[in-house]
Design a protein around this motif. Structure first.
Motif, PDB file in Angstrom:
ATOM      1  N   MET B  51     -11.502   1.716   1.260  1.00 19.58           N
ATOM      2  CA  MET B  51     -10.797   1.190   0.086  1.00 19.58           C
ATOM      3  C   MET B  51     -11.345   1.805  -1.197  1.00 19.58           C
ATOM      4  N   LEU B  52     -12.681   1.908  -1.244  1.00 16.85           N
ATOM      5  CA  LEU B  52     -13.335   2.469  -2.423  1.00 16.85           C
ATOM      6  C   LEU B  52     -12.886   3.918  -2.620  1.00 16.85           C
ATOM      7  N   LEU B  53     -12.809   4.662  -1.508  1.00 21.98           N
ATOM      8  CA  LEU B  53     -12.342   6.053  -1.573  1.00 21.98           C
ATOM      9  C   LEU B  53     -10.928   6.108  -2.141  1.00 21.98           C
ATOM     10  N   TYR B  54     -10.047   5.293  -1.584  1.00 20.45           N
ATOM     11  CA  TYR B  54      -8.654   5.265  -2.023  1.00 20.45           C
ATOM     12  C   TYR B  54      -8.528   5.000  -3.510  1.00 20.45           C
ATOM     13  N   SER B  55      -9.431   4.148  -4.017  1.00 16.49           N
ATOM     14  CA  SER B  55      -9.286   3.748  -5.421  1.00 16.49           C
ATOM     15  C   SER B  55      -9.520   4.915  -6.373  1.00 16.49           C
ATOM     16  N   PHE B  56     -10.163   5.982  -5.865  1.00 16.65           N
ATOM     17  CA  PHE B  56     -10.392   7.162  -6.717  1.00 16.65           C
ATOM     18  C   PHE B  56      -9.359   8.243  -6.466  1.00 16.65           C
ATOM     19  N   TRP B  57      -8.385   7.956  -5.602  1.00 16.98           N
ATOM     20  CA  TRP B  57      -7.309   8.910  -5.337  1.00 16.98           C
ATOM     21  C   TRP B  57      -6.055   8.479  -6.070  1.00 16.98           C
ATOM     22  N   LYS B  58      -4.992   9.298  -5.875  1.00 15.06           N
ATOM     23  CA  LYS B  58      -3.771   8.984  -6.625  1.00 15.06           C
ATOM     24  C   LYS B  58      -2.544   9.182  -5.734  1.00 15.06           C
ATOM     25  N   GLN B  59      -1.647   8.210  -5.764  1.00 12.43           N
ATOM     26  CA  GLN B  59      -0.400   8.334  -5.015  1.00 12.43           C
ATOM     27  C   GLN B  59       0.616   9.043  -5.909  1.00 12.43           C
ATOM     28  N   GLU B  60       1.117  10.180  -5.413  1.00  9.82           N
ATOM     29  CA  GLU B  60       2.137  10.882  -6.201  1.00  9.82           C
ATOM     30  C   GLU B  60       3.372  11.018  -5.342  1.00  9.82           C
ATOM     31  N   GLY B  61       4.311  10.106  -5.540  1.00  7.14           N
ATOM     32  CA  GLY B  61       5.505  10.077  -4.685  1.00  7.14           C
ATOM     33  C   GLY B  61       5.093   9.740  -3.276  1.00  7.14           C
ATOM     34  N   LEU B  62       5.375  10.667  -2.361  1.00  4.30           N
ATOM     35  CA  LEU B  62       5.030  10.412  -0.972  1.00  4.30           C
ATOM     36  C   LEU B  62       3.700  11.046  -0.607  1.00  4.30           C
ATOM     37  N   THR B  63       3.142  11.845  -1.518  1.00  3.53           N
ATOM     38  CA  THR B  63       1.882  12.522  -1.180  1.00  3.53           C
ATOM     39  C   THR B  63       0.688  11.810  -1.813  1.00  3.53           C
ATOM     40  N   LEU B  64      -0.445  11.914  -1.125  1.00  4.86           N
ATOM     41  CA  LEU B  64      -1.680  11.311  -1.586  1.00  4.86           C
ATOM     42  C   LEU B  64      -2.567  12.404  -2.165  1.00  4.86           C
ATOM     43  N   ASN B  65      -2.791  12.368  -3.488  1.00  8.87           N
ATOM     44  CA  ASN B  65      -3.643  13.368  -4.134  1.00  8.87           C
ATOM     45  C   ASN B  65      -5.088  12.914  -4.049  1.00  8.87           C
ATOM     46  N   THR B  66      -5.922  13.665  -3.286  1.00  9.01           N
ATOM     47  CA  THR B  66      -7.297  13.213  -3.049  1.00  9.01           C
ATOM     48  C   THR B  66      -8.299  13.778  -4.060  1.00  9.01           C
ATOM     49  N   ASP B  67      -7.813  14.280  -5.196  1.00 12.09           N
ATOM     50  CA  ASP B  67      -8.751  14.677  -6.252  1.00 12.09           C
ATOM     51  C   ASP B  67      -9.298  13.424  -6.923  1.00 12.09           C
ATOM     52  N   PHE B  68     -10.594  13.472  -7.280  1.00 13.83           N
ATOM     53  CA  PHE B  68     -11.228  12.313  -7.910  1.00 13.83           C
ATOM     54  C   PHE B  68     -10.572  11.992  -9.249  1.00 13.83           C
ATOM     55  N   THR B  69     -10.215  10.691  -9.419  1.00  8.65           N
ATOM     56  CA  THR B  69      -9.621  10.281 -10.693  1.00  8.65           C
ATOM     57  C   THR B  69      -9.943   8.822 -10.988  1.00  8.65           C
ATOM     58  N   LEU B  70     -10.019   8.478 -12.250  1.00  5.54           N
ATOM     59  CA  LEU B  70     -10.251   7.085 -12.648  1.00  5.54           C
ATOM     60  C   LEU B  70      -8.969   6.469 -13.209  1.00  5.54           C
ATOM     61  N   ALA B  71      -7.853   7.173 -13.027  1.00  8.96           N
ATOM     62  CA  ALA B  71      -6.583   6.742 -13.611  1.00  8.96           C
ATOM     63  C   ALA B  71      -6.187   5.345 -13.137  1.00  8.96           C
ATOM     64  N   ASN B  72      -6.448   5.077 -11.834  1.00 14.60           N
ATOM     65  CA  ASN B  72      -6.085   3.763 -11.295  1.00 14.60           C
ATOM     66  C   ASN B  72      -6.788   2.643 -12.050  1.00 14.60           C
ATOM     67  N   TYR B  73      -8.082   2.885 -12.309  1.00 18.43           N
ATOM     68  CA  TYR B  73      -8.864   1.846 -12.993  1.00 18.43           C
ATOM     69  C   TYR B  73      -8.316   1.594 -14.396  1.00 18.43           C
ATOM     70  N   ALA B  74      -7.930   2.677 -15.044  1.00 20.84           N
ATOM     71  CA  ALA B  74      -7.362   2.530 -16.377  1.00 20.84           C
ATOM     72  C   ALA B  74      -6.069   1.730 -16.298  1.00 20.84           C
ATOM     73  N   GLU B  75      -5.275   2.033 -15.289  1.00 17.92           N
ATOM     74  CA  GLU B  75      -3.981   1.365 -15.156  1.00 17.92           C
ATOM     75  C   GLU B  75      -4.164  -0.140 -14.880  1.00 17.92           C
ATOM     76  N   VAL B  76      -5.097  -0.445 -13.945  1.00 19.28           N
ATOM     77  CA  VAL B  76      -5.299  -1.849 -13.576  1.00 19.28           C
ATOM     78  C   VAL B  76      -5.781  -2.667 -14.774  1.00 19.28           C
ATOM     79  N   SER B  77      -6.774  -2.104 -15.493  1.00 20.26           N
ATOM     80  CA  SER B  77      -7.329  -2.898 -16.587  1.00 20.26           C
ATOM     81  C   SER B  77      -6.327  -3.064 -17.720  1.00 20.26           C
ATOM     82  N   GLY B  78      -5.419  -2.116 -17.869  1.00 24.01           N
ATOM     83  CA  GLY B  78      -4.420  -2.248 -18.914  1.00 24.01           C
ATOM     84  C   GLY B  78      -3.295  -3.182 -18.516  1.00 24.01           C
ATOM     85  N   LYS B  79      -2.792  -3.029 -17.299  1.00 28.85           N
ATOM     86  CA  LYS B  79      -1.540  -3.651 -16.904  1.00 28.85           C
ATOM     87  C   LYS B  79      -1.728  -5.064 -16.341  1.00 28.85           C
ATOM     88  N   TYR B  80      -2.826  -5.255 -15.546  1.00 19.97           N
ATOM     89  CA  TYR B  80      -2.919  -6.512 -14.787  1.00 19.97           C
ATOM     90  C   TYR B  80      -3.948  -7.477 -15.351  1.00 19.97           C
TER      91      TYR B  80
END
Lengths: 371, 285
Positions: B51-80
């Motif tokens: 789960m921790l690994l997934y949280s640093f990845w990014k879903q782009e359409g149907l593909t899973l981008n496994t480059d390290f990113t903190l975008a998810n964290y930014a999105e969660v803290s802003g939106k939810y």
């Protein structure tokens, strides 16, 4: 109350406590004087703790009344009584440290902070526990917990301190040391101590007076010496120390002396107790003799004493004394005799099978009612 | 002496499993724990790492981008942010009210039930003989219309559902209190109320703390209750409802991130809660 003696501090007036049909305490009736070290002594289940708990206010009498300082206290809850208790298990509050345990009762009294601090420190000093302020119950030995329980009670300056077998959980050496300290402490603070114990030695060495209890009844109240030397019944004599009991028949009553015929021993002169109404001429009584009041000799009894011939049965070496069982012809039960050890040059001792004489004086024997 | 040493070495050369097992407390302990340990590693630790690994990845359409990113964290803290806070509040209130209502019951059973303790404990567990879903539905049916789709309704449902989880640990800690301590407190001058606050309550705190955590931690991630009581209205959504939505829309990395953020929040909240309670209990003396 017309018959109230102003010297009585606590008065137990015909107090009975029943749990269902069980008589825990049966018609206890006596007084305790101010400043007295008073013990309730008896085997477990004799009602001594129940009586103490009634004085503390944890139980209430089914019948009768308890007076503390002239005031009837039935209906007064424990937290409003001028008594404090040292519990058998010590009941140290586990979530508080030593300081807060001792300060517990004072905080309720809303003392100024400095005064509270001074009194807690003073109490801790009294039991030599200074420096232990921040310890908790599980960081202390049994003896230390016992001291804290004492300080926690005494710091409130109660008029009566109630102690429920406080030394029961300690080992022998520590117990003896604590007995000594308790006695010193009582003399120092001068308040009334009521002490519950099943240990007769402890009661004898500590108390001004002792009430011996059995099956809910108070059998005798007297000083340690009086209890030991002149018990008023077989139960008391049996519970405190050892005693030879010999059934006999009263032959005559002379001034101060009863002449009793005892099987195997012949006629025995026994001093009359204060109340000898049970000893009419011709009635059956008991003659009691403490082992150390008798002696074993070779040949004739000591000058001025009476004696009877016998044979040494079992013997036991007890360090400071020897213990013999002497079989007397015409008596079923052997006599228990304890002789003191002399100096080391006279290691006078007797061997099993040896023919000896048991010697006793006129004051060796006690007259007891046939129970 | 030499012979003795020789014997010792030869014995040491053949280590017997049985002997080692008997000698070593630790080995016996681990053997006892091993089924649970294996289950925990496979079923909990490994998925957490994934789960921790997934949280640093990014879903782009149907593909899973496994480059390290903190975008998810930014999105969660802003939106939810609101939903996360609401979940915290609902769980905290549910835990608080459950303990508040459960404490007197536990107190009664521990101190006054005497011979009927067993019957009381059975009675307390009876609600669990019915399915949780049924109980929540039943509660929804008897609730006033205007209450249903509110956070208050969720708090009520949770309080009702978790009652036994508060009562049992508190009961155990109250039951353990040495009654002589209460006598000692009375002897030192305290009436019933002061005895409760100075002795009973501080000594029952372990039960209160475990009851609160036992309720707070699972309820913050509850999904069933808000969706049933709230009828799917966003006003009652808790964080698990959000995660469910993210999984439905196939955004696993975002769902993993939301879950991790809420876990961290729970940990922080529990830490502060326990610390506050400890500090409070120290002032009761």
């Amino acid at each position: 109350m017309s018959d109230m003696n102003s010297g009585d501090y606590i008065r137990i007036e015909h107090v009975t406590k029943r749990f269902g049909s069980f008589h825990a305490v049966d018609d206890a009736h006596f007084s305790i004087r101010p400043g007295e070290f008073f013990s309730l002594l008896g085997p477990s289940g004799c009602g001594k703790t129940t009586l103490l708990r009634m004085i503390a206010g944890f139980e209430f009498p089914t019948e009768g009344e308890i007076y503390i300082d002239g005031q009837p206290v039935t209906g007064v809850p424990a937290n409003k009584r001028p008594t404090n208790m040292v519990f058998q298990s010590y009941a140290i509050f586990p979530h508080l440290d030593v300081y807060d345990n001792v300060a517990y009762g004072l905080r309720k009294a809303k003392l100024p902070k400095a005064e509270l601090d001074r009194r807690v420190k003073e109490a801790l000093g009294m039991i030599r526990m200074d420096g232990f302020e921040n310890r908790r119950a599980d960081q202390m030995s049994g003896g230390q917990r016992q001291r804290v329980a004492l300080a926690r009670a005494l710091v409130n300056r109660p008029k009566v301190l109630l102690l429920d077998e406080p030394l029961g959980a300690l080992d022998k050496k520590l117990r003896e040391q604590m007995q000594f300290e308790l006695r010193m402490l009582q003399q120092q603070v001068g308040i009334t101590f009521i002490f519950v114990t099943h240990d007769q030695e402890e009661a004898l060495s500590l108390s001004d007076r002792i009430a011996v209890m059995q099956k809910g009844k108070v059998l005798q109240i007297a000083s340690p010496r009086e209890l030991y030397e002149s018990p008023n019944c077989r139960e008391v004599a049996d519970f405190i120390g050892t005693m030879n009991f010999m059934p006999g028949v009263v032959k005559s009553i002379e001034p101060k002396v009863a002449v009793v015929e005892v099987e195997g021993l012949g006629l025995i002169n026994s001093p009359l107790p204060e109340d000898y109404s049970f000893a009419a001429v011709g009635s059956e009584v008991l003659i009691g003799a403490r082992p150390e009041k008798l002696d074993v000799v070779r040949g004739a009894p000591h000058p001025g004493e009476k004696g009877v011939k016998g044979t040494i049965g079992a013997c036991a070496y007890l360090g400071d004394r020897n213990h013999y069982q002497v079989t007397i012809e015409g008596r079923a039960a052997p006599l228990q005799v304890a002789t003191e050890q002399g100096d080391r040059s006279t290691l006078a001792s007797f061997s099993p099978g040896e023919h000896v004489t048991v010697s006793w004086g006129d004051n060796s024997m006690v007259l007891l009612p046939k129970s | 002496m030499a012979a003795g040493t020789a014997v010792d070495t030869s014995a040491a050369k053949k280590p017997s499993w049985g002997a080692a097992f008997t000698r070593s407390e630790a080995l016996r302990g681990w053997t006892l724990l091993s089924p649970t340990t294996i289950l925990m590693v496979v079923g909990l630790a490994a998925p957490l790492v994934i789960m921790l690994l997934y949280s640093f990845w990014k879903q782009e359409g149907l593909t899973l981008n496994t480059d390290f990113t903190l975008a998810n964290y930014a999105e969660v803290s802003g939106k939810y942010y609101t939903v996360l806070l609401r979940s915290l509040w609902i769980a905290a209130l549910a835990a608080f009210f459950t303990v508040l209502l459960g404490y007197p019951v536990a107190y009664y059973v521990a101190f006054h039930a005497k011979n009927s303790k067993f019957i009381w404990l059975i009675l307390l567990t009876i609600p669990f003989w019915t399915s949780y879903l049924l109980r929540v539905f039943a509660l929804r049916v008897i609730m006033p219309e205007e209450l249903r789709a509110t956070p208050a309704a969720v708090v009520i449902a949770l309080t009702h559902a978790w009652a036994a989880f508060a009562i049992l640990p508190i009961y155990v800690s109250l039951e353990k209190i040495d009654r002589t301590l209460l006598e000692a407190a009375a002897d030192l001058g305290d009436g019933a109320v002061r005895r409760f606050w100075r002795i009973t309550f501080p000594l029952s705190l372990p039960g209160v703390v475990s009851a609160m955590t036992l309720i707070f931690v699972p309820t913050i991630g509850d999904y069933v209750t808000p969706s049933l009581i709230g009828g799917g209205k966003p006003a009652t959504f808790m964080i698990a409802n959000i995660i469910q939505g993210q999984i439905k829309s196939n955004d696993w990395p975002l769902a993993a991130t939301t879950a991790i953020v809420s876990m961290i929040m729970v940990a922080i909240a529990v830490y502060f809660f326990v610390a506050a309670l400890k500090a409070a209990s120290r002032s009761l003396r």
